[in-house]
Design an enzyme around this catalytic site. Structure first.
Site, mmCIF file in Angstrom:
data_model
loop_
_atom_site.group_PDB
_atom_site.id
_atom_site.type_symbol
_atom_site.label_atom_id
_atom_site.label_comp_id
_atom_site.label_asym_id
_atom_site.label_seq_id
_atom_site.Cartn_x
_atom_site.Cartn_y
_atom_site.Cartn_z
ATOM 1 C CB CYS A 282 -13.311 2.165 15.521
ATOM 2 S SG CYS A 282 -11.687 2.741 14.121
ATOM 3 C CG HIS B 7 -15.341 -0.293 13.051
ATOM 4 N ND1 HIS B 7 -14.616 0.142 12.044
ATOM 5 C CD2 HIS B 7 -14.532 -0.594 13.859
ATOM 6 C CE1 HIS B 7 -13.489 1.221 11.635
ATOM 7 N NE2 HIS B 7 -13.109 -0.193 13.618
ATOM 8 C CG ASN C 190 -10.934 0.503 10.487
ATOM 9 O OD1 ASN C 190 -11.335 1.046 10.184
ATOM 10 N ND2 ASN C 190 -10.237 0.448 11.480
HETATM 11 N N1 COA Z 1 1.236 -8.970 4.852
HETATM 12 C C1 COA Z 1 2.708 -10.164 4.989
HETATM 13 N N2 COA Z 1 3.049 -10.667 6.365
HETATM 14 C C2 COA Z 1 1.774 -9.511 7.108
HETATM 15 C C3 COA Z 1 1.783 -8.840 6.921
HETATM 16 C C4 COA Z 1 0.860 -8.567 5.578
HETATM 17 N N3 COA Z 1 0.334 -7.008 5.450
HETATM 18 N N4 COA Z 1 1.866 -7.972 8.280
HETATM 19 C C5 COA Z 1 1.817 -8.536 9.036
HETATM 20 N N5 COA Z 1 2.288 -10.435 8.848
HETATM 21 C C6 COA Z 1 3.251 -11.014 9.897
HETATM 22 C C7 COA Z 1 3.898 -10.771 10.390
HETATM 23 O O1 COA Z 1 4.869 -10.410 10.155
HETATM 24 C C8 COA Z 1 3.556 -12.234 10.951
HETATM 25 O O2 COA Z 1 5.035 -12.863 10.751
HETATM 26 P P1 COA Z 1 6.129 -13.713 10.756
HETATM 27 O O3 COA Z 1 5.390 -14.506 12.042
HETATM 28 O O4 COA Z 1 7.519 -14.192 10.592
HETATM 29 O O5 COA Z 1 6.993 -12.749 12.566
HETATM 30 C C9 COA Z 1 3.009 -12.941 10.504
HETATM 31 O O6 COA Z 1 2.327 -12.189 8.815
HETATM 32 C C10 COA Z 1 1.768 -13.251 12.097
HETATM 33 O O7 COA Z 1 1.103 -12.100 11.891
HETATM 34 P P2 COA Z 1 0.239 -11.514 12.885
HETATM 35 O O8 COA Z 1 0.060 -9.799 13.868
HETATM 36 O O9 COA Z 1 0.195 -12.551 14.295
HETATM 37 O O10 COA Z 1 -0.780 -11.546 12.183
HETATM 38 P P3 COA Z 1 -2.209 -12.073 12.873
HETATM 39 O O11 COA Z 1 -3.124 -13.424 12.091
HETATM 40 O O12 COA Z 1 -2.813 -11.922 14.315
HETATM 41 O O13 COA Z 1 -3.094 -11.143 11.488
HETATM 42 C C11 COA Z 1 -3.781 -8.545 11.908
HETATM 43 C C12 COA Z 1 -2.490 -9.692 11.968
HETATM 44 C C13 COA Z 1 -3.597 -7.045 11.860
HETATM 45 C C14 COA Z 1 -4.764 -8.924 10.488
HETATM 46 C C15 COA Z 1 -5.243 -9.350 12.870
HETATM 47 O O14 COA Z 1 -4.400 -9.380 14.178
HETATM 48 C C16 COA Z 1 -5.975 -8.353 13.331
HETATM 49 O O15 COA Z 1 -7.206 -7.873 11.894
HETATM 50 N N6 COA Z 1 -6.259 -8.344 14.439
HETATM 51 C C17 COA Z 1 -6.876 -6.350 14.881
HETATM 52 C C18 COA Z 1 -6.663 -5.157 14.108
HETATM 53 C C19 COA Z 1 -7.902 -4.292 13.566
HETATM 54 O O16 COA Z 1 -9.196 -4.221 13.346
HETATM 55 N N7 COA Z 1 -7.609 -3.611 14.151
HETATM 56 C C20 COA Z 1 -8.307 -1.734 14.390
HETATM 57 C C21 COA Z 1 -9.686 -2.066 15.277
HETATM 58 S S1 COA Z 1 -10.748 -0.602 15.120
#
Ligand code: COA
Length: 315
Positions: A108, A242, A272
């Protein structure tokens, strides 16, 4: 060096959150509050090199430069169907470049790493005009059965043309090498001597850890860079962050204590797009006429590696 042209190109297919919930256990209600993403452009029958070439042509046209004016071409790309030649060669052949070209894979923050390479060439007096294209198709890296990754990404390409000048006020790069936070693997061709197990693994990501890294790396680098060049935040016109997640952008904004209007975003309808993200945002803002001469743009990007970078650019 100085930015004198920008361009971008997006796939025509737009996929909304509701379209994803037709085949995935997800929903607009889950995705929007956690990411700020409503829809994204997704590669269908286009090729990523077509988008890269289109963005490059637009940037060259805005810069008033011909392919033969370009002395060096840097292409930022994580993955493409071509393992060789590099995407820079494929795009060069399409737009009629014959200068040296290289590919970089810095995920990224690739645009900022490309700026840094370009600046080194300018400072050495080796070039007069440089083209950067960031062309990415992260939707081809994720499993579309994995709701935790595929909802986050979109595809596209952005380009800039750089010429001589003193408009790059500072660049800062950072690395915390750890291939377990965001990674993807592809199987290579088998040989009679390969006995180990190899597999194709779609994009894997430790979302929460990446989130923390993004906010920490971005805020630390931006503050350190501004401090090093003796610039106050009040002098910054725009933070070109970003577009990974609106919550990451909001956390950075809150930490820096800067107002909403300094943070343009397009994540809502782009998702993204890895290293293309900053260049597409730059081009969209530029074509809206948002920038005036003397404006200060602070770029900040972070991602797999883990790598991050920041750059202060005077318009
Ligand atoms: N729809 C519905 N539920 C979803 C889901 C989706 N698209 N993606 C994950 N879940 C669920 C998970 O399975 C989990 O369920 P569980 O509690 O039953 O196990 C729950 O939602 C929470 O998941 P979690 O991963 O802890 O959510 P979060 O609040 O951390 O959000 C992201 C996930 C990916 C949105 C967040 O961590 C994030 O934005 N991280 C940065 C990612 C990023 O930008 N990466 C690129 C950088 S260059």
């Amino acid at each position: 060096m100085k930015i004198i042209g920008t361009g971008s190109s997006l796939p025509k297919k737009v996929v909304t959150n509701d379209m994803l919930s037709e085949f995935l256990d997800t929903s607009d209600e889950w995705i929007v509050p956690r990411t700020g993403i409503h829809s994204r452009h997704v590669i269908s029958d286009e090729e990523i090199w077509e988008l890269g070439a289109d963005a490059a042509r637009k940037a060259l046209e805005m810069a008033g430069k011909k392919p033969e004016d370009i002395d060096y071409f840097i292409c930022s790309n994580v993955v493409t169907e071509y393992m060789t030649p590099g995407l820079s060669c494929v795009i060069s052949s399409m737009i009629g470049l014959s200068c040296p070209c290289i590919d970089i894979n810095c995920a990224c923050p690739g645009f900022i790493f490309a700026l840094d390479i370009a600046e080194t060439h300018f400072k050495a007096g080796a070039v007069k005009n440089v083209l950067i294209v960031c062309a990415e198709e992260p939707t081809r890296m994720t499993s579309w059965q994995d709701r935790s990754t595929c909802v986050l990404f979109g595809d596209g390409a952005g380009a800039v043309v750089l010429t001589e000048g003193c408009n790059i006020k500072g660049i800062k790069l950072h690395s915390e090498p750890d291939p377990t936070k965001i990674w993807q693997k592809r199987r290579l061709m088998p040989t009679p001597y390969i006995t180990k197990e190899e597999e194709d693994v779609p994009l894997q990501m430790k979302g929460r850890e990446v989130f923390r890294f993004a906010v920490q790396a971005s805020t630390t680098q931006v503050e350190a860079l501004l401090g090093e060049i003796g610039m106050d935040k009040s002098e910054v016109s725009y933070y070109m962050v970003h577009q990974a997640n609106l919550r990451i952008i909001n956390a950075i904004k809150q930490y820096l204590g800067e107002p909403d209007e300094k943070f343009p975003t397009n994540i809502a309808d782009h998702g993204n797009s890895s290293s293309a993200s900053c260049t597409i945002l730059l081009d969209e803002c530029n074509r809206k006429g948002m920038f005036k001469e003397g404006d200060v743009l602070v770029f900040s990007a972070f991602g797999a590696g883990l790598l991050s970078g920041a750059a202060v650019v005077e318009w």
